[in-house]
Design an enzyme around this catalytic site. Structure first.
Site, short mmCIF file in Angstrom:
data_model
loop_
_atom_site.label_atom_id
_atom_site.label_comp_id
_atom_site.label_asym_id
_atom_site.label_seq_id
_atom_site.Cartn_x
_atom_site.Cartn_y
_atom_site.Cartn_z
CE LYS A 26 -44.95 72.95 -66.36
NZ LYS A 26 -46.27 72.14 -66.60
N GLY A 31 -50.32 56.98 -79.42
CA GLY A 31 -49.58 56.91 -78.11
C GLY A 31 -50.52 56.07 -77.27
N GLY A 34 -50.19 55.38 -74.03
CA GLY A 34 -49.45 55.38 -72.67
C GLY A 34 -50.55 55.51 -71.63
CG HIS A 35 -49.55 56.80 -67.61
ND1 HIS A 35 -48.39 56.81 -67.88
CD2 HIS A 35 -49.60 55.98 -66.78
CE1 HIS A 35 -47.62 56.19 -67.19
NE2 HIS A 35 -48.37 55.34 -66.15
CB VAL A 36 -53.53 60.32 -71.51
CG1 VAL A 36 -55.05 60.78 -72.08
CG2 VAL A 36 -53.11 60.87 -70.38
P1 NAD Z 1 -46.97 58.22 -71.41
O1 NAD Z 1 -45.46 58.61 -71.26
O2 NAD Z 1 -47.50 57.50 -70.44
O3 NAD Z 1 -47.43 57.91 -72.79
C1 NAD Z 1 -46.91 58.36 -74.09
C2 NAD Z 1 -46.98 57.24 -75.27
O4 NAD Z 1 -46.77 57.47 -76.47
C3 NAD Z 1 -45.97 56.25 -74.66
O5 NAD Z 1 -46.52 54.91 -74.89
C4 NAD Z 1 -44.81 56.25 -75.87
O6 NAD Z 1 -44.46 54.76 -76.31
C5 NAD Z 1 -45.75 56.57 -76.83
N1 NAD Z 1 -45.20 57.26 -77.90
C6 NAD Z 1 -44.05 58.28 -77.98
N2 NAD Z 1 -43.60 58.71 -79.31
C7 NAD Z 1 -44.45 58.17 -80.15
C8 NAD Z 1 -44.78 58.28 -81.50
N3 NAD Z 1 -44.12 58.94 -82.37
N4 NAD Z 1 -45.92 57.52 -81.95
C9 NAD Z 1 -46.50 56.75 -81.24
N5 NAD Z 1 -46.31 56.67 -79.93
C10 NAD Z 1 -45.49 57.33 -79.49
O7 NAD Z 1 -47.61 59.86 -71.39
P2 NAD Z 1 -48.94 60.35 -71.05
O8 NAD Z 1 -49.24 60.52 -69.49
O9 NAD Z 1 -50.08 59.40 -71.36
O10 NAD Z 1 -49.42 61.68 -71.64
C11 NAD Z 1 -49.57 61.61 -73.25
C12 NAD Z 1 -49.60 63.10 -73.36
O11 NAD Z 1 -50.71 63.80 -73.06
C13 NAD Z 1 -48.39 63.87 -73.27
O12 NAD Z 1 -48.08 64.75 -74.13
C14 NAD Z 1 -48.57 64.82 -71.87
O13 NAD Z 1 -47.77 65.85 -71.74
C15 NAD Z 1 -50.12 64.99 -72.38
N6 NAD Z 1 -50.89 65.15 -71.15
C16 NAD Z 1 -50.81 64.10 -70.00
C17 NAD Z 1 -51.70 64.53 -68.92
C18 NAD Z 1 -52.01 63.35 -67.84
O14 NAD Z 1 -52.81 63.52 -67.00
N7 NAD Z 1 -51.07 62.35 -67.95
C19 NAD Z 1 -52.47 65.61 -68.80
C20 NAD Z 1 -52.25 66.58 -69.68
C21 NAD Z 1 -51.59 66.37 -71.06
#
Ligand code: NAD
Length: 354
Positions: free
Chosen positions: A74, A178, A180-182
């Site tokens: 990291k 949540g 978001g992207h995932v």
């Molecule tokens: P993102 O920032 O696109 O989405 C996160 C979402 O969660 C946002 O819409 C935000 O408004 C919402 N949120 C935040 N706090 C909240 C709460 N208390 N209650 C409800 N909603 C809430 O992030 P992402 O890329 O979708 O990643 C999501 C999680 O998955 C993170 O923990 C990230 O570390 C993990 N992750 C992501 C990936 C990836 O490919 N993007 C890979 C491995 C792990």
């Protein structure tokens, strides 16, 4: 060699920016140490180093448990405490990071993480070839989220199979916390698979798109306490914490968020309540597999095969947990450690034969 200790830690001030760049290499027993570069504001350099040590170790487990030939590493970039980085300085910081990565001669491969993105990795790529997660137009694998979501779906199916005897999602109630992207990509997949969806996000503007998927909207303060088969945390870490654990009314916890449990002892708490927990570093390994594919130039079919293997990895973890009467979290760490030990022993044997 002590498999739990870090192999190498580099702390260097960027030549251009004077900003500290920390790279921690936890293990290269299975391959080059891969892990994202986190751009974050730390109170002190020691905090940044501690974060790099913790995160790089977690990457070793994630790669080992997913069956990838990768080690754990990291990078941490210490953002200035008192001001935002301007665009030009940010580009220079990425060049500084590129120089540090290049000096490690391939033992560490960097990627995007919290605070950095694909465009930053394109800039890092001007100084080193040991970088993944670049934009598609630069030959990179682009946004990993759809791949992560595919892996989480496989993990949810494996959990349902273990708990209900079938991985079929038709009619299964899943709460996605949540969007978001995932979370969004996962919700789309679950809706297509016939699940009954509840969706929550602190950003209320996501409600309309959730309802277009046929999902019921849940207030974020109530999301973890809604009755469901599967709670899928896809927001930030700590969804399962001492305040929320007693209110849970799910059978399974399986999502994409890193550090779903605010602390490891909560894995025991979930087991005591009869809730099946899919360790986060197994369920969300799709993102890592995506950049692994970029590193090794794997085709779509091979990548999908590896991601779908997340279901099998989890089945193995549940088997080990049952056989040893330990939590799935403990079992997942044991599975990862056994792979590392085997790699380390064969390395020693090869060295002895020379
Ligand atoms: P993102 O920032 O696109 O989405 C996160 C979402 O969660 C946002 O819409 C935000 O408004 C919402 N949120 C935040 N706090 C909240 C709460 N208390 N209650 C409800 N909603 C809430 O992030 P992402 O890329 O979708 O990643 C999501 C999680 O998955 C993170 O923990 C990230 O570390 C993990 N992750 C992501 C990936 C990836 O490919 N993007 C890979 C491995 C792990």
């Amino acid at each position: 060699m002590n498999l739990l200790m870090h192999e190498e830690v580099v702390v260097r001030r960027g030549e251009r920016t004077g900003i500290y760049v920390v790279v921690a290499i936890h293990s290269t027993a299975l391959g080059p140490a891969l892990g994202g570069a986190r751009l974050w504001r730390y109170g002190a350099l020691g905090d940044a180093i501690a974060d790099a040590l913790r995160l790089s170790e977690a990457m070793t487990y994630k790669a080992a448990a997913a069956g990838l030939d990768l080690g754990g590493g990291k990078a941490v970039l210490c953002a200035p405490p008192d001001r935002e980085l301007q665009a030009a300085e940010r580009r220079e910081l990425m060049l500084d990071l590129g120089d540090v990565v290049e000096s490690l001669e391939g033992r560490y491969v960097t990627a995007e993480d919290v605070g950095t993105g694909a465009d930053d990795m394109a800039m890092v790529g001007k100084r080193t070839s040991h970088v993944v997660g670049k934009p598609v137009e630069d030959g990179g694998s682009g946004d990993p989220s759809p791949v992560t979501a595919r892996g989480v779906e496989q993990a949810i199916r494996a959990c349902c199979e273990h708990r209900f005897g079938s991985g079929d999602l038709i009619g299964r109630t899943v709460t996605v916390v949540g969007l978001g992207h995932v979370g969004r990509a996962l919700a789309e997949r679950l809706a297509a698979a016939g699940a009954d969806l509840l969706v929550s996000d602190i950003d209320a503007s996501k409600r309309a798109s959730a309802e277009r998927l046929g999902a019921r909207w849940v207030d974020p303060t109530e999301a973890t306490a809604r009755e469901c088969d599967v709670l899928a945390p896809c927001a930030l870490g700590g969804t399962i914490n001492p305040e929320t654990i007693d209110g849970l009314r799910c059978v399974i916890v399986c999502g994409s968020a890193n550090n779903v449990l605010a602390s490891d002892d909560l894995a025991d708490g979930l087991s005591e309540r009869g809730i099946l927990y899919a360790p986060d570093f197994i369920a969300n390994a799709g993102g890592l597999i995506n950049v692994y594919g970029e590193l090794h130039d794997l085709g779509r079919d091979r990548l999908d095969e590896l991601v779908d293997g997340i279901g099998d990895a989890l089945r193995r973890v549940f088997d080990v947990a049952a056989a040893r009467s330990v939590t799935p979290l403990e079992a997942a760490r044991a599975v990862a450690l056994e792979r590392l030990e085997a790699a380390s022993e064969s390395g020693v044997a090869q060295a002895a034969a020379l």
